[in-house]
Design a protein around this motif. Structure first.
Motif, PDB file in Angstrom:
ATOM      1  N   GLU A  75       0.842  -1.203   0.000  1.00 44.59           N
ATOM      2  CA  GLU A  75       0.000   0.000   0.000  1.00 44.59           C
ATOM      3  C   GLU A  75       0.877   1.252   0.000  1.00 44.59           C
ATOM      4  OE1 GLU A  75      -1.999   3.364   1.066  1.00 44.59           O
ATOM      5  OE2 GLU A  75      -0.847   2.433   2.678  1.00 44.59           O
ATOM      6  N   ARG A  76       1.943   1.237   0.824  1.00 45.43           N
ATOM      7  CA  ARG A  76       2.820   2.422   0.870  1.00 45.43           C
ATOM      8  C   ARG A  76       3.615   2.573  -0.425  1.00 45.43           C
ATOM      9  NH1 ARG A  76       0.299   5.406   2.546  1.00 45.43           N
ATOM     10  NH2 ARG A  76       1.942   6.946   2.882  1.00 45.43           N
ATOM     11  N   CYS A  77       4.092   1.469  -0.971  1.00 47.94           N
ATOM     12  CA  CYS A  77       4.825   1.539  -2.247  1.00 47.94           C
ATOM     13  C   CYS A  77       3.912   2.120  -3.321  1.00 47.94           C
ATOM     14  CB  CYS A  77       5.282   0.144  -2.704  1.00 47.94           C
ATOM     15  SG  CYS A  77       6.638  -0.548  -1.758  1.00 47.94           S
ATOM     16  N   HIS A  78       2.704   1.585  -3.397  1.00 50.42           N
ATOM     17  CA  HIS A  78       1.753   2.013  -4.435  1.00 50.42           C
ATOM     18  C   HIS A  78       1.460   3.509  -4.294  1.00 50.42           C
ATOM     19  CE1 HIS A  78      -1.384   1.588  -7.357  1.00 50.42           C
ATOM     20  NE2 HIS A  78      -2.309   1.990  -6.516  1.00 50.42           N
ATOM     21  N   PHE A  79       1.238   3.934  -3.051  1.00 48.59           N
ATOM     22  CA  PHE A  79       0.944   5.354  -2.813  1.00 48.59           C
ATOM     23  C   PHE A  79       2.089   6.235  -3.318  1.00 48.59           C
ATOM     24  CE2 PHE A  79       1.637   9.120  -0.204  1.00 48.59           C
ATOM     25  CZ  PHE A  79       0.434   9.783  -0.376  1.00 48.59           C
ATOM     26  N   TRP A  80       3.301   5.905  -2.900  1.00 51.78           N
ATOM     27  CA  TRP A  80       4.425   6.792  -3.225  1.00 51.78           C
ATOM     28  C   TRP A  80       4.809   6.720  -4.697  1.00 51.78           C
ATOM     29  CZ3 TRP A  80       5.272  10.761  -0.496  1.00 51.78           C
ATOM     30  CH2 TRP A  80       5.099  10.736   0.903  1.00 51.78           C
ATOM     31  N   LEU A  81       4.677   5.559  -5.296  1.00 51.45           N
ATOM     32  CA  LEU A  81       5.024   5.443  -6.717  1.00 51.45           C
ATOM     33  C   LEU A  81       4.094   6.288  -7.576  1.00 51.45           C
ATOM     34  CD1 LEU A  81       5.760   1.606  -6.858  1.00 51.45           C
ATOM     35  CD2 LEU A  81       7.440   3.438  -7.211  1.00 51.45           C
ATOM     36  N   ASN A  82       2.895   6.535  -7.072  1.00 48.81           N
ATOM     37  CA  ASN A  82       1.930   7.335  -7.835  1.00 48.81           C
ATOM     38  C   ASN A  82       2.138   8.837  -7.673  1.00 48.81           C
ATOM     39  OD1 ASN A  82       0.499   5.429  -9.231  1.00 48.81           O
ATOM     40  ND2 ASN A  82      -0.751   4.908  -7.464  1.00 48.81           N
ATOM     41  N   GLN A  83       3.092   9.252  -6.851  1.00 53.70           N
ATOM     42  CA  GLN A  83       3.381  10.689  -6.702  1.00 53.70           C
ATOM     43  C   GLN A  83       4.410  11.055  -7.773  1.00 53.70           C
ATOM     44  OE1 GLN A  83       1.348  12.008  -4.302  1.00 53.70           O
ATOM     45  NE2 GLN A  83       0.792   9.850  -4.042  1.00 53.70           N
ATOM     46  N   ASN A  84       4.044  12.002  -8.619  1.00 54.04           N
ATOM     47  CA  ASN A  84       4.912  12.348  -9.760  1.00 54.04           C
ATOM     48  C   ASN A  84       6.326  12.712  -9.359  1.00 54.04           C
ATOM     49  OD1 ASN A  84       3.028  11.899 -11.661  1.00 54.04           O
ATOM     50  ND2 ASN A  84       2.288  14.033 -11.705  1.00 54.04           N
ATOM     51  N   GLU A  85       6.464  13.422  -8.216  1.00 54.05           N
ATOM     52  CA  GLU A  85       7.787  13.939  -7.840  1.00 54.05           C
ATOM     53  C   GLU A  85       8.689  12.852  -7.240  1.00 54.05           C
ATOM     54  OE1 GLU A  85       5.034  14.308  -6.233  1.00 54.05           O
ATOM     55  OE2 GLU A  85       5.328  14.427  -4.067  1.00 54.05           O
ATOM     56  N   VAL A  86       8.158  11.653  -7.028  1.00 53.22           N
ATOM     57  CA  VAL A  86       8.981  10.580  -6.436  1.00 53.22           C
ATOM     58  C   VAL A  86       9.789   9.875  -7.531  1.00 53.22           C
ATOM     59  CG1 VAL A  86       8.882   8.323  -5.283  1.00 53.22           C
ATOM     60  CG2 VAL A  86       7.525  10.241  -4.408  1.00 53.22           C
ATOM     61  N   THR A  87      11.111   9.880  -7.347  1.00 52.36           N
ATOM     62  CA  THR A  87      12.002   9.255  -8.332  1.00 52.36           C
ATOM     63  C   THR A  87      11.998   7.739  -8.170  1.00 52.36           C
ATOM     64  OG1 THR A  87      13.427  11.178  -8.212  1.00 52.36           O
ATOM     65  CG2 THR A  87      14.425   9.170  -9.090  1.00 52.36           C
ATOM     66  N   GLY A  88      12.006   7.299  -6.931  1.00 52.39           N
ATOM     67  CA  GLY A  88      12.042   5.859  -6.683  1.00 52.39           C
ATOM     68  C   GLY A  88      11.948   5.580  -5.201  1.00 52.39           C
ATOM     69  N   LEU A  89      11.958   4.299  -4.875  1.00 51.71           N
ATOM     70  CA  LEU A  89      11.798   3.878  -3.481  1.00 51.71           C
ATOM     71  C   LEU A  89      12.987   3.043  -3.022  1.00 51.71           C
ATOM     72  CD1 LEU A  89       8.112   2.498  -3.548  1.00 51.71           C
ATOM     73  CD2 LEU A  89       8.857   4.873  -3.311  1.00 51.71           C
TER      74      LEU A  89
END
Ligand code: ASP
Length: 323
Positions: A75-89
């Motif tokens: 759930e957290r990966c999915h949330f953050w990956l969908n934020q345009n400004e996030v380069t990666g995890l």
């Protein structure tokens, strides 16, 4: 390293030796996993000017990783990956079941951004501690890689999620890629026609399908499978079948000998299991094995997936199948 100031990288921490602490630093193998918080792990990290977001998903020894932890992490990966400004995890994780979580995340997320999983073989407070360097390498990889999806960054190496496996229990270079040593380059996806679930389907799953891993070995007589089948038959005949069924085994993944072979007695028991509706598939128990589809045509082969990654593939396929 030159990076744009507007880049954002998210670290999701789950525990493991990378967050472990030894009671006595001269005994680095005696320690507790999952003691330090994500903020403590990143204290000495050179962030290269990027904005770092830190979240603690759980803080456990990865031997205790459960489906609910995977759901929280997904759930957290999915949330953050969908934020345009996030380069990666970056996901920090214990080494013991890292290959299972890596396969799970890669299969469900199919991300077009890089996700570096990293870990350590020595706890954080001993002189040999390898976590800080691994974490730095993971960040550097996320910032510069052209690759997408889940990879393991550890001990100066980068491994694809699919095929990675822990092969040493006490060395810093603990991982190897199953595919590298295989002569067959096909991927398991090209051999399987299993459905794979969406993120939403996995997050909505209340009772994940029970899939057991069974070894073929000298003297394998299928007794374990017969016991499972007896339990299944009696649950099927009971009135509260539905509630019982949720805890019943739905699939079996076999760690076959050599090229995924199975003893005659175990094979008979597995064919009986198929008649009762269980999913059954084969892998090879060899560290760099590939299971041969022609050996036992009645039992599907998972090609070059390891037994533990094959089990995760079947769990996911059963979730998709039920949705
Ligand atoms: N038991 C630890 C874990 O998997 C081992 C490690 O991280 O190296 O959490």
């Amino acid at each position: 390293m030159q990076v744009k100031k507007d880049k954002k990288v998210v670290i999701l921490a789950t525990g493991g030796t990378i967050a472990g602490v030894a009671g006595n630093i001269s005994k680095p193998h005696q320690y507790a996993s999952g003691q330090l918080s994500v903020n403590q792990l990143t204290k000495s990290l050179d962030t290269r000017g990027v904005q770092l977001v830190q979240e603690q998903v759980c803080n456990i020894d990865s031997k205790d990783m459960q489906f609910r932890h995977w759901q929280a992490l997904l759930e957290r990966c999915h949330f953050w990956l969908n934020q345009n400004e996030v380069t990666g995890l970056i996901v920090t994780h214990g080494t013991d079941t890292l290959e299972e979580t890596a396969f799970f995340l890669q299969t469900v997320l199919q991300s077009s951004k890089p996700i570096a999983m990293t870990c350590a073989m020595f706890p954080a407070n001993v002189p040999q501690s390898d976590g800080p360097q691994n974490l730095q390498d993971a960040l550097d990889w996320v910032l510069k890689t052209q690759e997408n999806g889940v990879h393991l960054v550890c001990a100066g190496e980068v491994h694809d999620a699919v095929g990675v496996q822990k092969i040493f229990s006490d060395r810093s270079h603990a991982f190897a890629s199953r595919q590298e040593a295989s002569l067959q380059n096909d991927t398991y996806e090209s051999k399987l026609d299993w459905p794979m679930p969406s993120v939403a389907q996995v997050l909505l799953t209340k009772h994940y399908p029970r899939v057991e891993l069974i070894y073929n070995h000298s003297g394998a007589d299928g007794q374990l499978v017969k016991t499972l089948l007896d339990a299944k038959k009696s649950a099927m005949s009971e009135a509260n079948m539905e509630s019982k069924q949720t805890s019943m085994t739905q699939g079996l993944v076999i760690a076959g000998t050599g090229s995924g072979t199975i003893s005659q007695d175990l094979l008979k028991a597995l064919e009986e299991a198929q008649k009762l509706g269980l999913w059954v598939a084969r892998t090879s128990r060899c560290a760099y094995g590939v299971s041969d589809p022609d050996k036992h045509p009645s039992i599907p082969s998972l090609h070059n997936l390891s037994p533990v990654q094959g089990r995760v593939a079947m769990i996911l396929a059963l979730i998709a199948h039920a949705a």
